[in-house]
Scaffold this motif. Structure first.
Motif, PDB file in Angstrom:
ATOM      1  N   ALA B  21       0.413 -77.720  61.856  1.00  0.00           N
ATOM      2  CA  ALA B  21      -0.313 -76.442  61.813  1.00  0.00           C
ATOM      3  C   ALA B  21      -1.579 -76.562  62.657  1.00  0.00           C
ATOM      4  O   ALA B  21      -1.938 -75.665  63.423  1.00  0.00           O
ATOM      5  CB  ALA B  21      -0.672 -76.080  60.383  1.00  0.00           C
ATOM      6  N   TRP B  25      -2.343 -74.321  65.935  1.00  0.00           N
ATOM      7  CA  TRP B  25      -3.488 -73.425  65.970  1.00  0.00           C
ATOM      8  C   TRP B  25      -4.431 -73.819  67.111  1.00  0.00           C
ATOM      9  O   TRP B  25      -4.856 -73.009  67.926  1.00  0.00           O
ATOM     10  CB  TRP B  25      -4.262 -73.403  64.640  1.00  0.00           C
ATOM     11  N   ARG B 138     -11.340 -69.873  63.168  1.00  0.00           N
ATOM     12  CA  ARG B 138     -10.647 -69.111  62.122  1.00  0.00           C
ATOM     13  C   ARG B 138     -11.612 -68.716  61.004  1.00  0.00           C
ATOM     14  O   ARG B 138     -11.609 -67.579  60.549  1.00  0.00           O
ATOM     15  CB  ARG B 138      -9.518 -69.928  61.466  1.00  0.00           C
ATOM     16  N   ALA B 152      -6.408 -73.861  59.502  1.00  0.00           N
ATOM     17  CA  ALA B 152      -4.949 -73.748  59.561  1.00  0.00           C
ATOM     18  C   ALA B 152      -4.274 -74.760  58.644  1.00  0.00           C
ATOM     19  O   ALA B 152      -3.275 -74.467  57.984  1.00  0.00           O
ATOM     20  CB  ALA B 152      -4.478 -73.948  60.999  1.00  0.00           C
ATOM     21  N   LEU B 155      -4.513 -73.598  54.989  1.00  0.00           N
ATOM     22  CA  LEU B 155      -3.619 -72.479  54.693  1.00  0.00           C
ATOM     23  C   LEU B 155      -2.193 -72.952  54.506  1.00  0.00           C
ATOM     24  O   LEU B 155      -1.453 -72.430  53.690  1.00  0.00           O
ATOM     25  CB  LEU B 155      -3.631 -71.491  55.866  1.00  0.00           C
ATOM     26  N   THR B 156      -1.795 -73.921  55.289  1.00  0.00           N
ATOM     27  CA  THR B 156      -0.375 -74.255  55.327  1.00  0.00           C
ATOM     28  C   THR B 156       0.036 -75.265  54.276  1.00  0.00           C
ATOM     29  O   THR B 156       1.218 -75.364  53.964  1.00  0.00           O
ATOM     30  CB  THR B 156       0.016 -74.780  56.722  1.00  0.00           C
TER      31      THR B 156
ATOM     32  N   ARG C  46       1.624 -67.410  69.750  1.00  0.00           N
ATOM     33  CA  ARG C  46       0.281 -67.943  69.552  1.00  0.00           C
ATOM     34  C   ARG C  46       0.238 -68.812  68.297  1.00  0.00           C
ATOM     35  O   ARG C  46      -0.329 -69.888  68.293  1.00  0.00           O
ATOM     36  CB  ARG C  46      -0.724 -66.775  69.441  1.00  0.00           C
ATOM     37  N   PHE C  47       0.836 -68.273  67.215  1.00  0.00           N
ATOM     38  CA  PHE C  47       0.689 -68.982  65.936  1.00  0.00           C
ATOM     39  C   PHE C  47       1.781 -68.530  64.982  1.00  0.00           C
ATOM     40  O   PHE C  47       2.099 -67.349  64.908  1.00  0.00           O
ATOM     41  CB  PHE C  47      -0.693 -68.650  65.351  1.00  0.00           C
ATOM     42  N   ILE C  48       2.328 -69.485  64.282  1.00  0.00           N
ATOM     43  CA  ILE C  48       3.295 -69.162  63.237  1.00  0.00           C
ATOM     44  C   ILE C  48       2.688 -69.612  61.917  1.00  0.00           C
ATOM     45  O   ILE C  48       2.323 -70.781  61.767  1.00  0.00           O
ATOM     46  CB  ILE C  48       4.637 -69.897  63.449  1.00  0.00           C
ATOM     47  N   GLY C  50       2.608 -69.068  57.415  1.00  0.00           N
ATOM     48  CA  GLY C  50       3.412 -68.632  56.282  1.00  0.00           C
ATOM     49  C   GLY C  50       3.041 -67.216  55.876  1.00  0.00           C
ATOM     50  O   GLY C  50       1.896 -66.809  55.996  1.00  0.00           O
ATOM     51  N   ARG C  52       2.128 -64.892  53.146  1.00  0.00           N
ATOM     52  CA  ARG C  52       1.586 -65.046  51.785  1.00  0.00           C
ATOM     53  C   ARG C  52       2.347 -64.258  50.749  1.00  0.00           C
ATOM     54  O   ARG C  52       2.341 -64.589  49.567  1.00  0.00           O
ATOM     55  CB  ARG C  52       0.125 -64.577  51.740  1.00  0.00           C
ATOM     56  N   GLY C  59       3.158 -68.266  51.574  1.00  0.00           N
ATOM     57  CA  GLY C  59       2.107 -68.467  52.567  1.00  0.00           C
ATOM     58  C   GLY C  59       2.058 -69.849  53.192  1.00  0.00           C
ATOM     59  O   GLY C  59       1.391 -70.033  54.203  1.00  0.00           O
ATOM     60  N   VAL C  60       2.723 -70.800  52.602  1.00  0.00           N
ATOM     61  CA  VAL C  60       2.630 -72.143  53.175  1.00  0.00           C
ATOM     62  C   VAL C  60       3.792 -72.404  54.139  1.00  0.00           C
ATOM     63  O   VAL C  60       4.799 -71.710  54.116  1.00  0.00           O
ATOM     64  CB  VAL C  60       2.620 -73.228  52.076  1.00  0.00           C
ATOM     65  N   LEU C  61       3.610 -73.396  54.968  1.00  0.00           N
ATOM     66  CA  LEU C  61       4.679 -73.832  55.865  1.00  0.00           C
ATOM     67  C   LEU C  61       4.702 -75.345  55.879  1.00  0.00           C
ATOM     68  O   LEU C  61       3.687 -75.994  55.660  1.00  0.00           O
ATOM     69  CB  LEU C  61       4.431 -73.358  57.297  1.00  0.00           C
ATOM     70  N   CYS C  62       5.862 -75.881  56.195  1.00  0.00           N
ATOM     71  CA  CYS C  62       5.977 -77.337  56.244  1.00  0.00           C
ATOM     72  C   CYS C  62       5.727 -77.842  57.665  1.00  0.00           C
ATOM     73  O   CYS C  62       5.399 -77.063  58.562  1.00  0.00           O
ATOM     74  CB  CYS C  62       7.362 -77.752  55.786  1.00  0.00           C
ATOM     75  N   ASN C  66       5.778 -75.286  61.195  1.00  0.00           N
ATOM     76  CA  ASN C  66       4.588 -75.176  62.019  1.00  0.00           C
ATOM     77  C   ASN C  66       4.819 -75.602  63.462  1.00  0.00           C
ATOM     78  O   ASN C  66       3.915 -75.511  64.289  1.00  0.00           O
ATOM     79  CB  ASN C  66       3.461 -76.035  61.425  1.00  0.00           C
TER      80      ASN C  66
END
Ligand SMILES: Nc1nc2c(c(=O)[nH]1)N[C@H]1C(S)=C(S)[C@@H](COP(=O)(O)OP(=O)(O)OC[C@H]3O[C@@H](n4cnc5c(=O)[nH]c(N)nc54)[C@H](O)[C@@H]3O)O[C@H]1N2
Ligand SMILES: Nc1nc2c(c(=O)[nH]1)N[C@H]1C(S)=C(S)[C@@H](COP(=O)(O)OP(=O)(O)OC[C@H]3O[C@@H](n4cnc5c(=O)[nH]c(N)nc54)[C@H](O)[C@@H]3O)O[C@H]1N2
Ligand code: SF4
Ligand code: SF4
Ligand code: SF4
Ligand code: SF4
Ligand code: SF4
Ligand SMILES: [Mo]
Lengths: 314, 231, 968
Positions: B21, B25, B138, B152, B155-156, C46-48, C50, C52, C59-62, C66
């Motif tokens: 992440a 970002w 951010r 980032a 958040l992740t 630009r951005f991936i 989660g 929410r 909202g989270v990603l692994c 990411n």
């Protein structure tokens, strides 16, 4: 620590340069030029300038973004590297002024020459100290973070100056004052003792361990995974592994080249009626390469504490 | 303010979510790009601001595996800043974030030498030093929804092992948690006074055993009395 | 103004949000299918992040999710259809590019011929896809039963054991009640499909102070944060579980009410050893299972709510038969000392006291720390209750259990343990996810006949309950190419994809014409015995024709399988296509909500690629498959989107459950809504239908739920779903094995013996088959794999970021053990199994069971594939365990190395020996021919500096530089 060749060359070469310059000034201030004619003196000074400058230039080789190198003068307030840069820059005009003062006064040591020369000498020491402090100030290298380092740098600064100075005088066909050879011997001997004690210091365990790094102080901690397969910047920069045999050999060669041989050679010079050029050249070569190897060891034996995160125990 | 991260070693499973992440970002962020060399070849390597290492604490069979995420700890005594000759490295007065001004760095590596935590990586392609920005681009971006004004990586994180906040504010979540759970410093002996704190793995949860007498005659069919239980 | 806002006002605008577009879709970096919010700028991602609001990931990603940018940027992406260069050898990787028209003409012509002659000559198998509802429908319309997805080699043991026991399952059809559980035991899970939900859940339970016990030979990942790690010997979990059952029974620590009300434990089992009725359930005249009613002191129907069945007892029926309750059999069976903790200790490598302790801890939590949720609900018989009782012990299990040839029975043992503790679908226990639970087993029977130009009469896969349901011919020979539903694997409800290539090449049971693979890397990491598989793919018959005449693959990337294909159809990436994550498929529901989702194009492909979804609809139209044409013979569906909107499986039920009805105001059931896609897109690409509080627990016996589920088409009736601790289905097959079954019985003694031995109606433990058939002293180490959390099978070596994390795998070995064996840390070693040997680099670790070695799965690559350079670490130092694994048993080469019940591939039964390689032998082995570059393949860049815009630097003023003192 990965030994960047440009840094090794920089520190050793410019050390010879500043050292030579310093000795040239000191000899002038103490008893007038040991050279037969001003041109020889000037040549020697020029040589010192060249050595200093080679060192300085080579220090920019390891910069990844040299176009911003000029900015290095801006953090004089806190950065030893910046201080070194500023002083190095300052050194030139003062040294030039010194030479000019001599030249204008027909190579007579005037008050101005005394003042400027004295300033140069002091500056040389301060500059060397700054260089040393770049390393010695780093808490991240327990092997560098010691007063031994500025001491050593100053010692080698004078020592390399003496060797170079002697050579310059001999090359000009003269024979340096016995005091020069004696100080050569003495400095080499101190250098030897110093280095021996540094080697033993380097072997001492640091209080920063893989345990303090990871906060687990009550059990053995072992690295299982670095989180990346290939070496990253940190490992390339800070993990430079040299086998113990190579290291021991390098230590021996360092001591022999940098100190024992010049000591013997200086003693030989002392015992001779007139100084031998080839012995003087040989002594400088030994000293230069010996100190280069010394500097190499200084780097490879310095273990950045980030290595604890990569599994090194202490 | 003293902004930083609180990292919980009790729950991190080492998924590398925060690392990637962070990479995505920041590669388009204020210090971007973060270059990669040999990305499809031998020994691929690149600039990362956050990496996860894994340790085994203690000897088998009683060892504990610990995943250990590390990014810049935004130290109070940040020698990475004081050594920087160009002034590119600095610690912001207003919030304590340690940053590298990308336009002023000369790529001398000295700050990386001065950082005990391996938080700085030279971007070879760009020739400048990269490090965690605490996602300064951010956390202050008023155009992001408020709940997204977080780093980032925070958040992740699927296990909420990363918390972001103000350690100056004793009432902030990070301060309270750090206090209650004994947030620790890495290499405290070096005196960098890192802002980021690490929460140690907890004492393991214990459950009592059902109290039984040793005889245990449940197998005996004869002794079995069926209860009246309605279907 | 807050301090932050004040500070912000001094900062530059880092992002130009007006140039950015934010879209919601569904991640497919793995099968977890999290909701993502994608910011696009200048046509690039630009951005991936989660989503929410998304029920799956909140909202989270692994780590993978990411790294989507680098998947999208992969140089291994295919760009045009490819045909093996005429005259070149298969596997030489020489291709010519062809147009889609030509590719589809060629393919539909070939398929039309197969369909008109012998449809089963098309074998259509799909790998790590999540669109089995569509591919399965397509195959049955085509008329071939030779279809399956990868479940047979993946985790059918988990799904099947659940569906034949509880009606839902570990795997994807259920999950622990993370919010309420107080004791969680995780069995053999490294990462699993529910990647983020498990992580979110583990954090929740740890935060609450619940206890987390991990049963796994290796301590990494999830196990790292467990309160207790149980270093079990691989393949012995069944015994560990049953030893805990032994302890619970011994102390009678069981939930009798749960057993009586919700399971078949009180049902009466006929005891007539050797007879055709032995082990079958005693039935009433109406055919309903019988119990002994304590009230009337007589036999009664188990379906009668007004009985109080005896849980334990032995009775004589009026016609003289002896019957015992299933519970009685359970008590008898597990009282045996083979299930004592002391006996299990030696086999499982877990101390007897610990086994006992775990059982008693769970009992404590289940019975002394009971929770209560006050909600009025109606049970199956229409009685209302004012609360749910929760026994907050939960479990989750996956491939550490399933990838063994005893996995089905082991998983059933876990379900038995859960049932004894009363923790199935109760608060704090293991919850079902809608549309589960289903009746046991789901009432779908595998299609049995293939006829030219005729759709199958039922789906290709289903759930047999008796030998009549098998897919065997009159001589008892398998009908399916993979031999699923044959005597070798009667309950192979996911097919047996791992056997297809071998069987087709050996014409055993017959040869095929075309093998069509979608999203499966069968030439490499998803086959057992990979080296051999690659040579089989090249094998020709006497006439010089390939034994598998035509291989079509649909892939998005330059995989090893692409290299072995004759026709390659290049797919889109997950950010480029329309897709559904349907409840007809493997749904993404949560326990308390029925959910589905879509994908829609976030980016336009810059290549000549088409999504497989579109291609299937196109082919179906061209082949005039009945469902896909209207009465006038014209194509019914314009494209995939149109199909999804208008296709109804049954009236009102389609692929997507949300926003149905002409106005989009109906959910779950409703007429097609022409604007359904738009509705989904507007709702962040997912649909979540929350169940009422009264519908959230005990759904197998919850009328409020069952009625609702019936309306939604999830279940066929509102009858109680009775948990089958005792499986009459298994017993029926066993009777066939004993030769007393009135119906098909096996031909060979070996087949009969397998049925008799393994089809035990009650879970039992046996040593994995491969291990039974070899001299274990020769191969003293168990060898297993784990999923790395940040890599998905073979996909992610092409990902520039993820491969930096792992581009090489090691064989991990216990440090102490390695030292004793004289194997060096980071030294190279030979690892040998009965099937072959590999050379690997060894790495020490502490936390691995002493007799186990393991590695990360699917890191090794064929040199040149995946857009990687030929000296990439994956092919030079990385390795696959698969070369060591055999698809057949050591002593029965024609029999699959799989679970004898379900056909689940037994990847983890492997045993090996290890010895140091001589110093001069370095690098991984075997080595293979390098894969050639594809025509016009873009060369992989030497460096990447990805960014979607120039950075807005936060600059430090010169003044500050000159004037500031220390660091602050
Ligand atoms: N990141 C990532 N996620 C994935 C995948 C991926 O490739 N990468 N693949 C997806 C797929 S297709 C699947 S099937 C799932 C599988 O998900 P998991 O079930 O997590 O799969 P494995 O990695 O096979 O994990 C098996 C675990 O069981 C342990 N184990 C092996 N043998 C035994 C045993 O006998 N007993 C016990 N108790 N443990 C044992 C292993 O050490 C390992 O930790 O993951 C899915 N999710
Ligand atoms: N030794 C060992 N082997 C194993 C396992 C193990 O534990 N140990 N696990 C087994 C299990 S559980 C499984 S599920 C299998 C998985 O095996 P596979 O199903 O073969 O999984 P992948 O390696 O992911 O390969 C799938 C293919 O899908 C392609 N692909 C990726 N994205 C797309 C897309 O968007 N469209 C299309 N058309 N193709 C795409 C990839 O390029 C790849 O070629 O591996 C099995 N193999
Ligand atoms: S972690 Fe390193 S880079 Fe960050 S502030 Fe501390 S010393 Fe500086
Ligand atoms: S690399 Fe850049 S930021 Fe670091 S010390 Fe050098 S100039 Fe400063
Ligand atoms: S705060 Fe931002 S820059 Fe720092 S590690 Fe987290 S994501 Fe990376
Ligand atoms: S995202 Fe969270 S769990 Fe994953 S590695 Fe980072 S801190 Fe650990
Ligand atoms: S678990 Fe990770 S890779 Fe899988 S769908 Fe979710 S975010 Fe994507
Ligand atoms: Mo799988």
């Amino acid at each position: 620590m990965h030994p960047a060749l440009s840094i090794l060359v920089f520190t050793v070469t410019s050390g010879f340069g500043y050292g030579l310059m310093t000795l040239l000034i000191v000899s002038q201030l103490l008893g007038g030029s040991p050279f037969d004619n001003p041109n020889a003196y000037l040549t020697a000074l020029l040589l010192a300038f060249v050595l200093m400058s080679i060192g300085l230039l080579s220090s920019t080789f390891h910069l990844a973004n040299p176009k911003n190198a000029w900015r290095a003068f801006s953090r004089f307030r806190t950065s030893w590297l910046s201080r070194e840069g500023v002083l190095a820059l300052l050194y030139y005009p003062i040294a030039l002024a010194y030479v000019t003062a001599l030249w204008l006064n027909d190579w007579q040591t005037t008050a101005a020459a005394y003042a400027l020369g004295g300033l140069c000498v002091v500056l040389g020491f301060v500059l060397t100290h700054c260089t040393a402090m770049i390393y010695a100030s780093l808490k991240t290298f327990p092997q560098w973070h010691t007063r031994l380092v500025p001491f050593g740098f100053s010692l080698f600064f004078v020592y390399s100056g003496v060797l170079a100075y002697a050579l310059a005088v001999v090359a000009d066909g003269g024979s340096p004052h016995a005091a020069v050879w004696i100080s050569g011997c003495v400095l080499a001997f101190i250098g030897l003792l110093f280095k021996l004690s540094y080697f033993s210091f380097v072997g001492e365990p640091s209080k920063t361990t893989i345990n303090t790094a990871t906060t687990f102080t009550e059990a053995t901690v072992r690295l299982f995974d670095t989180g990346h397969s290939a070496e990253n910047f940190l490992q390339k920069e800070f993990v430079y592994v040299v086998g113990p045999k190579t290291k021991a050999l390098a230590r021996k060669i360092t001591l022999a080249l940098a100190f024992v041989l010049p000591l013997v050679l200086s003693a030989l010079q002392l015992s001779r009626d007139s100084s031998s050029l080839s012995l003087a050249v040989f002594a400088v070569l030994c000293g230069y390469f010996g100190l280069l190897l010394e500097r190499w060891l200084f780097f490879i034996e310095a273990k950045h504490v980030v290595r604890r995160f990569y599994g090194e125990q202490h | 303010m003293k902004l930083g991260l609180l990292i919980d070693l009790d729950t991190c499973v080492g998924c590398h979510g925060c690392a990637t992440a962070c990479k995505q970002w920041n590669t388009s962020g204020t210090i971007g790009p973060l270059s990669d060399s040999n990305p499809y070849g031998k020994d691929p390597d690149g600039a990362w601001l956050n990496r996860i290492r894994t340790y085994e604490v203690g000897d088998a069979p009683g060892s504990k595996t610990v995943h250990f995420p590390m990014s810049c700890l935004h130290c109070e005594n940040a020698d990475c800043v004081t050594v920087c000759p160009t002034g590119a490295s600095y610690k912001r007065e207003e919030d304590g974030i340690v940053l590298v001004d990308q336009d002023k760095c000369m790529g001398c590596n000295l700050c990386a030498w001065a950082c005990p935590y391996g938080a700085r990586e030279l971007d070879r392609d760009q020739g400048v030093m990269k490090k965690c920005t605490l996602c300064v681009d951010r956390i202050y971006d008023q155009n992001l929804p408020e709940e997204e004004r977080q780093p980032a990586c925070v958040l992740t994180c699927p296990t909420s092992s990363r918390l972001f906040g103000d350690f100056d504010d004793p009432q902030s979540e990070v301060s309270i948690k750090a206090r209650e759970r004994g947030g620790r410093d890495l290499m405290p002996e070096l005196g960098y006074e890192p802002t980021n704190k690490y929460l140690p793995p907890r004492e393991k949860a214990t459950v009592e055993m059902f109290e039984v007498d040793s005889s245990g005659d449940g197998f005996s069919l004869k002794g079995w009395v069926n209860k009246m239980i309605a279907r | 103004m807050t301090e932050s806002a004040r500070i912000a006002s001094d900062l530059p605008a880092f992002e130009n949000h007006s140039e950015q577009e934010v879209k919601f879709t569904t991640c497919y970096m793995c099968a977890c299918r999290c909701g993502i919010k994608v910011t696009v700028e200048n046509g690039q991602v630009r951005f991936i992040q989660g989503n929410r609001n998304h029920p799956v990931n909140k909202g989270v990603l692994c780590g993978k999710g990411n790294a989507g940018i680098m998947k999208q940027n992969s140089p291994a992406k295919l760009s045009r259809p490819l045909l093996r260069k005429p005259g070149s050898e298969r596997g030489s990787g020489e291709f010519v590019e062809i147009s889609w028209d030509k590719a589809l003409d060629m393919l539909s012509e070939r398929l039309a011929h197969i369909r008109a002659t012998e449809p089963r000559k098309l074998a259509f198998f799909t790998g790590r896809d999540q669109m089995q509802a569509l591919t399965g429908l397509w195959a049955s319309q085509f008329g071939t039963y030779n279809w399956a997805a990868h479940g047979g080699f993946c985790s059918v043991n988990m799904a099947a054991a659940g569906l034949y026991t509880t009606g839902h399952s570990f795997w994807e059809f259920g999950e622990p009640d993370w919010d309420n559980t107080k004791y969680f035991m995780m069995w053999g899970v490294a990462e699993d499909h529910a990647s983020n939900p498990i992580k979110i859940g583990l954090e929740k339970i740890k935060r609450r102070g619940a206890k987390f016990v991990a049963v796994n030979p290796v301590r990494t990942g999830y196990q790292a944060i467990a309160d207790e790690w149980v270093a079990i010997k691989p393949g012995t979990d069944g015994l560990f579980a049953l030893a805990m059952v032994h302890v619970l029974l011994k102390h009678r620590l069981i939930d009798e009410e749960f057993l009586v009300r919700y399971t078949n434990a009180p049902q009466l089992i006929i005891q007539a050893p050797g007879g055709a009725e032995h082990g079958l359930i005693l039935r009433t005249e109406e055919g309903e299972p019988a119990v002994w009613d304590q009230g009337s002191e007589n036999y009664a129907s188990a379906c009668d709510p007004n009985v109080s069945p005896a849980l334990v007892g032995e009775y004589q029926t009026p016609d003289g038969r002896t019957v015992k309750t299933a519970m009685t059999l359970i008590l008898e069976k597990y009282s045996d000392l083979q299930y004592s903790p002391e006996n299990a200790a030696g086999i499982c490598g877990i101390a007897a006291e610990d086994i006992e302790r775990f059982a008693l801890e769970m009992a404590q939590v289940a019975f002394k720390e009971t929770i209560r949720i006050d909600t009025e609900w109606t049970d199956w018989a229409g009685r209302t209750h004012d609360h749910f009782i929760g026994r907050p012990v939960s479990m989750h299990a996956m491939r550490g259990i399933s990838a063994h040839s005893n996995g089905f029975q082991t998983c059933r043992a876990l379900h038995l343990l859960q049932a004894l503790l009363g923790t199935i679908d109760c608060p704090g226990g293991h919850l079902a996810k809608p549309p589960y639970p289903k009746h046991i087993p789901p009432h779908i029977k595998p299609a049995r006949t293939c006829a030219p130009n005729t759709p199958l009469e039922s789906p290709p896969l289903g759930f047999p309950t008796c030998p009549e349901d098998l897919l065997i011919d009159d001589n008892g020979n398998p009908l399916r190419i993979d031999k699923a539903y044959s005597w070798d694997a009667p309950m192979a409800s996911h097919g047996m994809m791992h056997m297809v290539i071998r069987n087709a090449v050996h014409a055993d049971p017959y040869s095929i014409d075309t093998l069509m693979l979608f999203m499966a890397n069968m030439a490499w990491n998803s086959s057992m015995n990979t080296a051999e598989t690659m040579s089989m793919l090249r094998e020709k018959d006497d006439s010089g024709e390939y034994k598998i005449p035509f291989i079509v693959s649909c892939d998005a990337f330059h995989s090893e399988t692409v290299n072995f294909s004759d026709l390659v159809l290049p797919d889109t990436t997950y950010l480029e296509r329309y897709d559904t994550i349907s409840m007809l498929d493997r749904p993404i529901s949560e326990p308390h909500a029925a959910c589905d989702a879509i994908r829609h194009p976030i980016l336009n492909p810059d290549r000549d690629v088409r999504s497989w979804q579109e291609v299937l609809i196109e082919l179906a139209g061209r082949l005039e498959l009945p469902l896909f044409i209207d009465d006038t013979g014209r194509r019914r569906y314009k494209d995939y989107k149109d199909f999804i909107v208008n296709y109804e499986k049954s009236p009102g039920i389609g692929f997507l459950a949300g926003w149905r009805g002409e106005n989009g105001d109906q959910h779950l059931v409703g007429a097609p809504n022409p604007n359904q896609w738009e509705a989904y897109i507007q709702n962040e690409s997912f649909f979540e239908f929350k169940l009422g509080d009264n519908q959230r627990f005990l759904r197998h016996a919850n009328l409020d739920y069952l009625q609702f589920a019936k309306e939604a088409g999830w279940v066929g009736s509102t009858d109680q779903i009775v948990i089958e601790l005792y499986s009459e289905t298994l017993q029926t097959f066993r009777l066939a094995g004993e030769g007393v079954y009135d119906g098909p019985t096996p031909n060979t003694d070996a087949q009969a013996e397998r049925l008799v031995t393994y089809f035990d109606p009650l879970p039992f433990f046996y040593k994995p088959l491969e291990q039974q058939q070899q001299d274990e002293s020769q191969y003293p180490f168990y060898a297993i794999n784990q999923r790395p959390m940040h890599m998905y099978h073979s996909w992610d070596s092409q990902n520039a970021w993820l491969r930096q994390i792992t581009s090489q795998n090691y064989m991990y070995i216990n440090r102490q053990q390695a030292i004793e064996l004289g194997i060096d840390d980071l030294g190279w070693a030979w690892v040998e199994s009965h099937n072959g040997r590999i050379r690997v680099q060894v790495k020490y670790m502490e936390a691995v069971e002493k007799n186990t070695v393991w590695t990360w799965n699917a890191i090794g690559k064929l040199a040149g594939a995946w857009g990687l350079s030929k000296d990439a670490n994956e092919s030079q130092q990385g390795f696959l365990m698969n070369h060591l694994i055999s698809e057949s048993l050591p002593q029965q080469k024609s029999i699959t190395n799989s679970d004898p019940i379900t056909g689940q591939a037994a990847w983890y039964d492997l045993k090996v020996n290890i010895r140091p390689a001589p110093a001069e032998e370095q690098g991984s082995w075997p080595e293979f021919d390098e894969v050639n570059a594809l025509p016009q393949q873009q060369s992989s860049p030497e460096s990447i500096s990805y960014a979607t815009h120039n950075n807005v630097n936060l600059s430090r003023s010169n003044r500050d530089i000159l004037t500031r003192g220390g660091s602050r």
